[in-house]
Scaffold this motif. Structure first.
Motif, PDB file in Angstrom:
ATOM      1  N   SER A   1       0.857  -1.172   0.000  1.00  0.00           N
ATOM      2  CA  SER A   1       0.000   0.000   0.000  1.00  0.00           C
ATOM      3  C   SER A   1       0.902   1.234   0.000  1.00  0.00           C
ATOM      4  N   ILE A   2       0.586   2.228  -0.819  1.00  0.00           N
ATOM      5  CA  ILE A   2       1.394   3.450  -0.913  1.00  0.00           C
ATOM      6  C   ILE A   2       0.568   4.630  -0.414  1.00  0.00           C
ATOM      7  N   ASN A   3       1.159   5.417   0.495  1.00  0.00           N
ATOM      8  CA  ASN A   3       0.440   6.555   1.061  1.00  0.00           C
ATOM      9  C   ASN A   3       0.780   7.850   0.316  1.00  0.00           C
ATOM     10  N   GLY A   4       0.246   8.963   0.802  1.00  0.00           N
ATOM     11  CA  GLY A   4       0.436  10.240   0.145  1.00  0.00           C
ATOM     12  C   GLY A   4       1.876  10.722   0.131  1.00  0.00           C
ATOM     13  N   ALA A   5       2.710  10.217   1.048  1.00  0.00           N
ATOM     14  CA  ALA A   5       4.128  10.569   1.086  1.00  0.00           C
ATOM     15  C   ALA A   5       4.959   9.646   0.208  1.00  0.00           C
ATOM     16  N   ASN A   6       4.287   8.828  -0.584  1.00  0.00           N
ATOM     17  CA  ASN A   6       4.926   7.865  -1.491  1.00  0.00           C
ATOM     18  C   ASN A   6       5.727   6.802  -0.736  1.00  0.00           C
ATOM     19  N   GLU A   7       5.315   6.509   0.502  1.00  0.00           N
ATOM     20  CA  GLU A   7       5.951   5.459   1.286  1.00  0.00           C
ATOM     21  C   GLU A   7       5.252   4.137   1.002  1.00  0.00           C
ATOM     22  N   ARG A   8       6.043   3.136   0.656  1.00  0.00           N
ATOM     23  CA  ARG A   8       5.499   1.815   0.356  1.00  0.00           C
ATOM     24  C   ARG A   8       5.558   0.933   1.591  1.00  0.00           C
ATOM     25  N   ARG A   9       4.407   0.347   1.956  1.00  0.00           N
ATOM     26  CA  ARG A   9       4.316  -0.512   3.128  1.00  0.00           C
ATOM     27  C   ARG A   9       3.890  -1.913   2.705  1.00  0.00           C
ATOM     28  N   ALA A  10       4.587  -2.922   3.209  1.00  0.00           N
ATOM     29  CA  ALA A  10       4.185  -4.308   2.972  1.00  0.00           C
ATOM     30  C   ALA A  10       2.922  -4.597   3.774  1.00  0.00           C
ATOM     31  N   VAL A  11       1.959  -5.273   3.159  1.00  0.00           N
ATOM     32  CA  VAL A  11       0.709  -5.575   3.853  1.00  0.00           C
ATOM     33  C   VAL A  11       0.290  -7.017   3.617  1.00  0.00           C
ATOM     34  N   ARG A  12      -0.530  -7.516   4.542  1.00  0.00           N
ATOM     35  CA  ARG A  12      -1.174  -8.824   4.390  1.00  0.00           C
ATOM     36  C   ARG A  12      -2.662  -8.631   4.638  1.00  0.00           C
ATOM     37  N   TRP A  13      -3.479  -9.112   3.695  1.00  0.00           N
ATOM     38  CA  TRP A  13      -4.922  -9.151   3.890  1.00  0.00           C
ATOM     39  C   TRP A  13      -5.310 -10.545   4.365  1.00  0.00           C
ATOM     40  N   THR A  14      -6.190 -10.626   5.363  1.00  0.00           N
ATOM     41  CA  THR A  14      -6.648 -11.907   5.898  1.00  0.00           C
ATOM     42  C   THR A  14      -8.175 -11.937   5.863  1.00  0.00           C
TER      43      THR A  14
ATOM     44  N   GLY B   1       8.406  -1.793   2.871  1.00  0.00           N
ATOM     45  CA  GLY B   1       8.718  -2.800   1.878  1.00  0.00           C
ATOM     46  C   GLY B   1       7.521  -3.178   1.036  1.00  0.00           C
ATOM     47  N   SER B   2       7.664  -4.284   0.351  1.00  0.00           N
ATOM     48  CA  SER B   2       6.615  -4.783  -0.537  1.00  0.00           C
ATOM     49  C   SER B   2       6.472  -6.284  -0.351  1.00  0.00           C
ATOM     50  N   ALA B   3       5.305  -6.746   0.115  1.00  0.00           N
ATOM     51  CA  ALA B   3       5.042  -8.175   0.280  1.00  0.00           C
ATOM     52  C   ALA B   3       4.594  -8.754  -1.057  1.00  0.00           C
ATOM     53  N   ARG B   4       5.103  -9.907  -1.418  1.00  0.00           N
ATOM     54  CA  ARG B   4       4.847 -10.467  -2.742  1.00  0.00           C
ATOM     55  C   ARG B   4       4.105 -11.790  -2.729  1.00  0.00           C
ATOM     56  N   ALA B   5       4.215 -12.567  -1.656  1.00  0.00           N
ATOM     57  CA  ALA B   5       3.562 -13.883  -1.629  1.00  0.00           C
ATOM     58  C   ALA B   5       3.352 -14.298  -0.185  1.00  0.00           C
ATOM     59  N   VAL B   6       2.446 -15.275   0.025  1.00  0.00           N
ATOM     60  CA  VAL B   6       2.103 -15.683   1.384  1.00  0.00           C
ATOM     61  C   VAL B   6       1.746 -17.167   1.397  1.00  0.00           C
ATOM     62  N   SER B   7       2.166 -17.865   2.452  1.00  0.00           N
ATOM     63  CA  SER B   7       1.872 -19.288   2.603  1.00  0.00           C
ATOM     64  C   SER B   7       0.511 -19.472   3.250  1.00  0.00           C
ATOM     65  N   ASP B   8       0.052 -20.713   3.343  1.00  0.00           N
ATOM     66  CA  ASP B   8      -1.239 -21.004   3.970  1.00  0.00           C
ATOM     67  C   ASP B   8      -1.282 -20.570   5.432  1.00  0.00           C
ATOM     68  N   ALA B   9      -0.126 -20.600   6.101  1.00  0.00           N
ATOM     69  CA  ALA B   9      -0.076 -20.231   7.511  1.00  0.00           C
ATOM     70  C   ALA B   9       0.135 -18.733   7.719  1.00  0.00           C
ATOM     71  N   GLY B  10       0.236 -17.970   6.620  1.00  0.00           N
ATOM     72  CA  GLY B  10       0.399 -16.531   6.742  1.00  0.00           C
ATOM     73  C   GLY B  10       1.829 -16.047   6.717  1.00  0.00           C
ATOM     74  N   LEU B  11       2.821 -16.922   6.429  1.00  0.00           N
ATOM     75  CA  LEU B  11       4.205 -16.501   6.262  1.00  0.00           C
ATOM     76  C   LEU B  11       4.299 -15.697   4.974  1.00  0.00           C
TER      77      LEU B  11
END
Length: 268
Positions: free
Chosen positions: A64-77, A91-101
């Motif tokens: 997710s990128i905010n108004g200050a152009n800061e990129r944050r890694a996120v996980r949706w559950t 950072g930037s999250a790219r993939a996730v395992s079944d356990a949420g890693l």
């Protein structure tokens, strides 16, 4: 095609066929046969992208990128039928395992987010892009300096595998035609680790979607090319993710330069 008429990319697919990606600066999730739904961003977010979904369909990774152009890694559950977003840090999250890693890239390189623990994968100037259902194998790439040209760099596809003691070891994959390639997605199919991504051919320099399929001994030869739209591979394509059923999500340029369409392939 799953999104005709607009620019979009499918970047992840679950074993149940739920697809995630981005469309018009928004992260989306799309169940099989259903409509695209926009995922919630962090407070103040200006844009977001969903890059991967767990095989069980319960977690999505992205940024997710905010108004200050800061990129944050996120996980949706998925909680009680609704997607809740969690801020993992810079950072930037790219993939996730079944356990949420979650895997992706943080300030210090290829990164794994596991609960409250953040760790960096071995390798200099490397990037993590995909993870298996179990969380025991990660796909990505590293940068290599060109021979005789120190100012030039190119990508080498990499697989990381978790060792019995919990540490990680890296394995280079053969590039398409021996030039720039990246491994972006990985899955375990019938007991074998299959990776997908893209590479460029020497003859025409066009980006091709590819899949690395191991032999019976677990070794990887040159990757298999995946067809682009219109059957000619003339504009380029890339594979972003693969599930345990051999379904591959990605995009293919549709004819208008720079216009891509989200697509799904099925491995032979």
């Amino acid at each position: 095609s799953i999104s005709p008429g607009e620019s979009s990319q499918a970047l992840g697919i679950s074993d149940g066929g739920t697809t995630v990606g981005w469309s018009r600066l928004n992260a989306f999730v799309r169940p099989p046969g259903g409509p695209m739904t926009t995922l919630p961003g962090l407070p103040g977010a200006q844009s977001a992208a969903a890059y991967g979904i767990a095989a069980n369909g319960l977690h999505i990774a992205g940024f997710s990128i905010n108004g200050a152009n800061e990129r944050r890694a996120v996980r949706w559950t998925l909680v009680n039928g609704l997607w809740e977003v969690t801020d993992l840090g810079p950072g930037s999250a790219r993939a996730v395992s079944d356990a949420g890693l979650v895997v992706g890239n943080g300030p210090d390189g290829a990164t794994v987010w596991s609960g409250a623990t953040v760790s960096v994968l071995p390798g200099i100037d490397a990037a993590a892009r995909g993870v298996t259902t179990s969380g025991n194998a990660i796909a990505g790439f590293r940068w290599e300096i060109c021979t005789n040209t120190p100012s030039c760099r190119y990508e080498i596809p990499v697989l990381w595998k978790r060792n019995a003691n919990g540490s990680w070891s890296a394995q280079d994959l053969p590039a398409l035609d021996g030039v720039d390639s990246e491994a972006l997605g990985v899955a375990e199919i019938a007991g074998k680790i299959v990776a997908v991504g893209y590479g460029f051919t020497k003859k025409d320099g066009i980006q091709r979607a590819v899949a690395w399929l191991p032999d019976a001994g677990g070794s990887y030869a040159a990757p298999l090319r995946l067809a682009a739209l219109n059957g000619r591979n003339q504009w380029g394509a890339r594979a972003e993710a693969v599930n345990s059923r051999g379904q591959v999500a990605g995009d293919s340029q549709s004819g208008a330069l720079g216009s891509s369409v989200a697509v799904v392939w099925t491995l032979p």
